[in-house]
Design an enzyme around this catalytic site. Structure first.
Site, PDB file in Angstrom:
ATOM      1  N   GLU A   8       6.987  79.454 -75.660  1.00  0.00           N
ATOM      2  CA  GLU A   8       7.173  80.734 -74.974  1.00  0.00           C
ATOM      3  C   GLU A   8       6.280  81.796 -75.618  1.00  0.00           C
ATOM      4  OE1 GLU A   8      11.185  80.972 -72.887  1.00  0.00           O
ATOM      5  OE2 GLU A   8      11.581  81.515 -74.946  1.00  0.00           O
ATOM      6  N   GLU A  53      13.170  86.800 -79.215  1.00  0.00           N
ATOM      7  CA  GLU A  53      13.975  88.010 -79.443  1.00  0.00           C
ATOM      8  C   GLU A  53      14.775  87.892 -80.730  1.00  0.00           C
ATOM      9  OE1 GLU A  53      15.646  87.929 -75.515  1.00  0.00           O
ATOM     10  OE2 GLU A  53      13.663  88.394 -74.731  1.00  0.00           O
ATOM     11  N   ASN A  97      18.182  81.087 -69.468  1.00  0.00           N
ATOM     12  CA  ASN A  97      18.662  81.931 -70.567  1.00  0.00           C
ATOM     13  C   ASN A  97      19.107  83.268 -69.977  1.00  0.00           C
ATOM     14  OD1 ASN A  97      19.076  83.403 -72.865  1.00  0.00           O
ATOM     15  ND2 ASN A  97      16.923  83.431 -73.533  1.00  0.00           N
ATOM     16  N   LYS A 101      20.577  85.630 -71.417  1.00  0.00           N
ATOM     17  CA  LYS A 101      20.489  86.711 -72.418  1.00  0.00           C
ATOM     18  C   LYS A 101      21.750  87.579 -72.386  1.00  0.00           C
ATOM     19  CE  LYS A 101      15.519  86.632 -71.917  1.00  0.00           C
ATOM     20  NZ  LYS A 101      14.262  87.249 -72.258  1.00  0.00           N
ATOM     21  N   SER A 127       8.141  84.493 -67.976  1.00  0.00           N
ATOM     22  CA  SER A 127       7.925  85.005 -66.622  1.00  0.00           C
ATOM     23  C   SER A 127       7.761  83.913 -65.569  1.00  0.00           C
ATOM     24  CB  SER A 127       6.740  85.981 -66.599  1.00  0.00           C
ATOM     25  OG  SER A 127       7.038  87.116 -67.392  1.00  0.00           O
ATOM     26  N   HIS A 161      14.412  81.763 -80.466  1.00  0.00           N
ATOM     27  CA  HIS A 161      13.901  82.591 -79.357  1.00  0.00           C
ATOM     28  C   HIS A 161      13.166  83.801 -79.926  1.00  0.00           C
ATOM     29  CE1 HIS A 161      13.779  85.244 -75.888  1.00  0.00           C
ATOM     30  NE2 HIS A 161      13.918  84.136 -75.149  1.00  0.00           N
ATOM     31  N   GLY A 215       9.538  88.162 -70.274  1.00  0.00           N
ATOM     32  CA  GLY A 215      10.114  89.376 -69.684  1.00  0.00           C
ATOM     33  C   GLY A 215       9.086  90.409 -69.279  1.00  0.00           C
TER      34      GLY A 215
HETATM   35  C1  PEP Z   1      13.132  83.794 -72.062  1.00  0.00           C
HETATM   36  O1  PEP Z   1      13.769  84.752 -72.443  1.00  0.00           O
HETATM   37  O2  PEP Z   1      13.273  82.690 -72.643  1.00  0.00           O
HETATM   38  C2  PEP Z   1      12.218  83.974 -70.959  1.00  0.00           C
HETATM   39  C3  PEP Z   1      11.346  83.046 -70.716  1.00  0.00           C
HETATM   40  O3  PEP Z   1      12.357  85.131 -70.228  1.00  0.00           O
HETATM   41  P1  PEP Z   1      11.589  85.501 -68.853  1.00  0.00           P
HETATM   42  O4  PEP Z   1      11.651  84.285 -67.967  1.00  0.00           O
HETATM   43  O5  PEP Z   1      12.363  86.649 -68.295  1.00  0.00           O
HETATM   44  O6  PEP Z   1      10.191  85.850 -69.225  1.00  0.00           O
END
Ligand code: PEP
Length: 318
Positions: free
Chosen positions: A228, A160, A74, A76, A274, A158, A234
């Site tokens: 997630e 966000e 992703n 973003k 992460s 997601h 993040g």
């Molecule tokens: C994500 O945005 O789906 C995600 C897992 O981000 P990150 O790997 O940066 O934590």
């Protein structure tokens, strides 16, 4: 294998058991610690046995589900024409294991550039899509447009979109239904916030978000569930393999009870939060982790390739 794994979850979450979901839910301690440990060891050895019996057919163990390993990147709201060109070139030259489905989700503006330059080995996903047919919806991107530009997947729900933009469970469920009906695959994200985890509500939140998908979607054939935890996205604070595994087991068990054993077995449940080149192999070893959704580390081609290739952690050493 799926049956053994889901029965593990149901036995551990059933009325006679200790809650072995490591404090995520209040314990109902009718078994003492020694009994529960021995129950766990017994069931775990069944899982291992069951894993070994699959070895001949697919050469891969440590998978509770039957779906192919799946890794999504992703991107973003990151990148420029130049940085994306470099990323695509790194991905094109990376050596990727064959038994992994790989998908990247560039910002909408760059999908065309990526589609025209990226190897067909990697599929393209949108990061979001409109809830219905396109039209007078300023700033939105429709499923039809995503398909037109060559995308085959879309990420929906997601954190966000849920917590920054304010999309709710029902709206996300409707989006998933629309995208699936139009032929896109859906990466359906679920996950709890830190305060929800600390309040022992991890399963309640994940199941509520899952139910909103289940209530809306026409079928589970083209859905990958991405667990997630919001506190891990993040932040550099990855869930431990055990923390991720216990939620994945619970999600698979929920699917078994509320959808069907077949869907529980075939639906990929991937972990996001992460993930990086240094932690993906340990996470991949867990039976119910069928792949990853990766944010930050998917912006670095060689590191994303390492994460994709962590599927080898699931293979039996010769
Ligand atoms: C994500 O945005 O789906 C995600 C897992 O981000 P990150 O790997 O940066 O934590």
């Amino acid at each position: 294998m799926a049956v053994a794994s889901t029965s593990l979850a149901s036995q551990l979450s059933g009325p006679k058991s200790v809650s072995s979901y490591s404090g995520l839910r209040r314990s109902c301690s009718k078994l003492d610690h020694t009994q529960s440990l021995s129950l766990f060891q017994h069931l775990h050895s069944q899982l291992r046995l069951s894993s070994s019996s699959r070895k001949a057919s697919r050469g891969v163990v440590a998978m509770a589900g039957t779906g192919k390993f799946f890794v999504g990147g992703n991107w973003k709201c990151n990148g420029t024409k130049d940085s994306i060109s470099k990323l695509v070139s790194d991905l094109n030259s990376a050596k990727l294991e064959a038994d992994v489905d790989v998908v990247v989700a560039p910002p909408f503006l760059y999908i065309d550039q990526v589609k025209n330059s990226l190897t067909d080995r990697i599929e393209i996903s949108g990061q979001n899509s409109w809830v219905g047919k396109g039209g007078a919806f300023t700033g939105e991107i429709s499923v039809e447009q995503l398909k037109d530009i060559g995308a085959t997947w879309v990420i929906l729900g997601h954190s966000e979109r849920r917590h920054v933009i304010g999309e709710d469970d029902q709206f996300i469920g409707k989006k998933a239904a629309y995208a699936l009906n139009e032929g896109l695959g859906v990466i359906a994200c679920i996950g709890e916030k830190l305060e929800e985890r600390e309040a022992g509500k991890t399963f309640d939140i994940c199941f509520q978000q899952l139910k909103a998908f289940a209530d809306a979607v026409p079928s589970w054939d083209n859905i990958v569930i991405a667990y997630e935890p919001v506190w891990a996205i993040g932040t550099g604070k990855v869930a431990s393999p055990e923390q991720a595994q216990e939620v994945h087991v619970a999600v698979r068990d929920w699917l078994k009870k509320n959808v069907s054993p077949e869907v529980a077995s075939k639906t990929r449940i991937i972990y996001g939060g992460s993930v990086n080149g240094g932690n993906s192999a340990e996470l991949a070893k867990k039976e119910d982790i069928d792949g990853f959704l990766v944010g930050g580390a998917s912006l670095k081609g060689p590191e994303f390739a390492t994460i994709i290739n962590s599927v080898t952690a699931k293979k039996v050493a010769a």
